[in-house]
Design an enzyme around this catalytic site. Structure first.
Site, PDB file in Angstrom:
ATOM      1  N   LYS A   1       0.907   4.008  -3.065  1.00  0.00           N
ATOM      2  CA  LYS A   1       0.480   5.389  -2.854  1.00  0.00           C
ATOM      3  C   LYS A   1       1.620   6.379  -3.054  1.00  0.00           C
ATOM      4  O   LYS A   1       1.397   7.498  -3.543  1.00  0.00           O
ATOM      5  CB  LYS A   1      -0.135   5.536  -1.463  1.00  0.00           C
ATOM      6  CG  LYS A   1      -1.465   4.794  -1.305  1.00  0.00           C
ATOM      7  CD  LYS A   1      -2.515   5.261  -2.302  1.00  0.00           C
ATOM      8  CE  LYS A   1      -3.887   4.651  -2.027  1.00  0.00           C
ATOM      9  NZ  LYS A   1      -4.918   5.129  -2.969  1.00  0.00           N
TER      10      LYS A   1
ATOM     11  N   TYR B   1       0.834  -1.208   0.000  1.00  0.00           N
ATOM     12  CA  TYR B   1       0.000   0.000   0.000  1.00  0.00           C
ATOM     13  C   TYR B   1       0.864   1.252   0.000  1.00  0.00           C
ATOM     14  O   TYR B   1       0.628   2.192  -0.769  1.00  0.00           O
ATOM     15  CB  TYR B   1      -0.919  -0.031   1.215  1.00  0.00           C
ATOM     16  CG  TYR B   1      -1.940   1.080   1.258  1.00  0.00           C
ATOM     17  CD1 TYR B   1      -3.105   1.004   0.497  1.00  0.00           C
ATOM     18  CD2 TYR B   1      -1.755   2.202   2.068  1.00  0.00           C
ATOM     19  CE1 TYR B   1      -4.052   2.015   0.535  1.00  0.00           C
ATOM     20  CE2 TYR B   1      -2.704   3.218   2.113  1.00  0.00           C
ATOM     21  CZ  TYR B   1      -3.844   3.121   1.343  1.00  0.00           C
ATOM     22  OH  TYR B   1      -4.777   4.121   1.382  1.00  0.00           O
TER      23      TYR B   1
END
Length: 271
Positions: A160, A156
């Protein structure tokens, strides 16, 4: 009757638009005059939102953002329905929680495919439309987790962070085409993506205590910032990654010493 305000006459496409931040953004842009096209895999929730907002200015198109053909069909469907696209919100995303050693390769690929490839696919599909009309605004949902690291969120965090620097590159590449491209970086938000881990006893209280404002954001609060970046009020803003995190990334992570000292002082016996 829709009140035509900031987005009167404009067309917005929102991926991951059936719930959470995406749905809040759809509601806000629609309330401010936009025709909204919602892309999501959740057909039930997407169609329910169309029913809520009204079919005259809203469409739902089932979309898998990890598949470029599916994203292209979303963009083509929006143009077919409303004639143009003025705003794209690349919002679809998923989380992951695992140590690197235990993280399955397929999970890594899936997180990057949805969270990062999906942003690239959305931009690649819509930019010809926006460049041709010499106008458009793209807002990518990144995360505070793209600005700093979290324990156990390797995929993640990587995805991002990639969204943030991709946003900067896309912004400077297309700044003179009349297209502005920015990212929002939410901290913890009350959305389904956090629902499962919020059930752990004491976790939410501890998490909120780490946020200087002292609480999670609502999806509507993130939507307001997305709307600003997509609006003409941000006409000179491009290439930014705006934290919307209650002060989370402004904090070094060190203890709140004034509060600790105050607690200790109150606990000392009076003479």
């Amino acid at each position: 009757m829709i009140e035509r305000t900031r987005f009167g006459g404009k067309v917005a496409v929102i991926t991951g638009g059936a719930s959470g931040i995406g749905a809040a953004t759809a509601r806000l842009l629609h309330a401010e005059g936009a025709s909204v096209v919602i892309g999501d895999l959740d057909a039930a929730a997407g169609n329910a939102l169309v029913t809520e907002l009204g079919v005259e200015h809203t469409r739902f198109i089932i979309t898998d953002v990890s598949d470029f053909a599916s994203v292209t069909a979303l963009i083509d469907g929006a143009v077919a329905a409303f004639g143009r696209i003025d705003v794209l919100v690349n919002n679809a995303g998923i989380g992951s929680l695992s140590s690197i050693g235990a993280l399955p390769v397929e999970d890594w690929k899936k997180v990057l495919a949805i969270n990062l490839d999906g942003v690239f696919f959305g931009c690649k599909a819509v930019l010809p439309e926006m460049v041709a009309q010499r106008a458009g605004a793209i807002v990518n949902t990144a995360s505070a987790s793209g600005l700093a690291a979290d324990f156990g969120f390797a995929a993640y965090n990587a995805a991002k962070a990639g969204v943030i620097n991709f946003t900067r590159t896309a912004a400077i590449d297309h700044a003179r085409d009349g297209v502005r491209i920015n990212a929002v970086c939410p901290g913890p938000v009350d959305t389904p993506i956090l629902a499962a881990i919020q059930g752990i006893p004491g976790l939410r209280a501890d998490w909120e205590d780490r946020v200087p404002i002292g609480r999670f954001a609502t999806p509507a609060e993130i939507a307001q910032v997305i709307a600003f970046l997509a609006s003409d009020a941000a006409s000179y803003v491009t290439g930014i990654a705006m934290p919307v995190d209650g002060g989370l990334t402004a904090h070094t992570g060190q203890p709140n010493l004034p509060r600790v000292m105050s607690v200790l002082a109150s606990a000392e016996p009076s003479s």
